[in-house]
Motif scaffolding. Structure first.
Motif: not given
Length: 310
Positions: A161-164, A241-244, A259-267
């Protein structure tokens, strides 16, 4: 000539089987695939179990064969530790074991370092040679592409949904299960291809600017190789990717490409991340170590199966 009988259950996506078949046939031997152990003939000379549980009665029936147990993954929740211990205690003893990584070997609890222990090899995931030579035939149609296990995306629906919200388009390459289809029905920025033959996967992935890797940050998934990320990189695509744990190590090994981007990143953060992506790599000679042929060459399991003729 020796026929190696692979017993692999009914898992949907095992690209290593095609790689094994190509390698073994290149050595002058043959391969047969089985989803049920009882179809392996009594006089088989070599049986390769993709574990799972290996039925003791079938292992005894095939005791005249060289038997290989392969562990591409440790067990997943719930009761993952207990499942691994049950395998450790109850699996028949093979002639050889193959693990995707030393982390998986240690997690499974099989100690291959003691005197008299079952010998083992480590075999990471790889990519077909064609991924390193594939070329895009047109400009990207999508911002991102996701390949692989679609049911896993259920837990990432908020991110979709954030990607949208960010106005980013996404191509899903693979079968989308009905439950996920219902949740994605209102998201017009997502298209899916359905199941795609392996030889057509590169062309589908190259329809996007970058590969998307999403993995739950839970064991054992967080420590295991993401085949999709290797395939993205082999095609020259940058990756978000999400970071793990495994993704962080891979980002260091492929500096500037992951590039690592957290799951809570904003639009807005997703928009900025996509805007900052490097271009697609056309020269990927430096990535040849990712090829299946490189992963399989020289494994000691071939000597166990074929002796000097390996």
């Amino acid at each position: 000539m020796i026929t190696v009988h692979f017993v692999h259950g009914a898992r949907s996506y095992l690209p290593e089987l095609a790689a094994y078949q190509t390698h073994i046939e290149g050595l002058g031997h043959a391969v047969q695939l089985h989803t049920q152990a009882h179809t392996v003939p009594d006089d088989a000379q070599a049986v390769w179990w993709i574990c799972g549980r290996v039925p003791s009665a079938q292992a005894r029936r095939l005791s005249g064969a060289v038997q290989v147990h392969e562990y591409a993954s440790a067990s997943v929740a719930p009761l993952a530790w207990l499942k691994d211990r049950v395998k450790q205690w109850q699996q028949p003893v093979p002639d050889f074991r193959v693990f995707q990584s030393d982390w998986v070997r240690q997690r499974m609890g099989f100690d291959g370092t003691l005197p008299g222990a079952v010998p083992y090899a480590l075999r990471d995931m790889g990519v077909p040679d064609s991924f390193l030579t594939a070329k895009a035939q047109q400009a990207p149609e999508f911002d991102l592409v996701y390949l692989g296990e679609m049911s896993r995306l259920q837990r990432f629906v908020p991110l979709l949904h954030t990607l949208a919200q960010a106005g980013l388009s996404l191509l899903l390459v693979g079968d989308v299960p009905p439950a996920l289809q219902e949740r994605l029905a209102t998201l017009g920025h997502i298209q899916s291809t359905g199941r795609v033959p392996q030889d057509q996967v590169p062309a589908q992935l190259l329809r996007a600017r970058a590969g998307l890797n999403l993995m739950p940050d839970v064991l054992p998934l967080s420590e295991q190789t993401s085949t999709k990320m290797l395939e993205y990189l082999a095609l020259g695509l940058p990756v978000i990717s999400n970071p793990y744990a495994w993704a962080k190590r891979t980002a260091q090994s492929h500096a500037g490409r992951v590039q690592l981007l957290g799951l809570q990143a904003s639009a807005a953060q997703w928009q900025a991340a996509v805007k900052a992506l490097p271009t697609r790599q056309t020269d990927r000679q430096h990535l040849h170590s990712l090829r299946w042929s490189q992963q399989l060459q020289g494994l000691p399991v071939w000597a166990a199966l074929f002796g000097a003729d390996r």
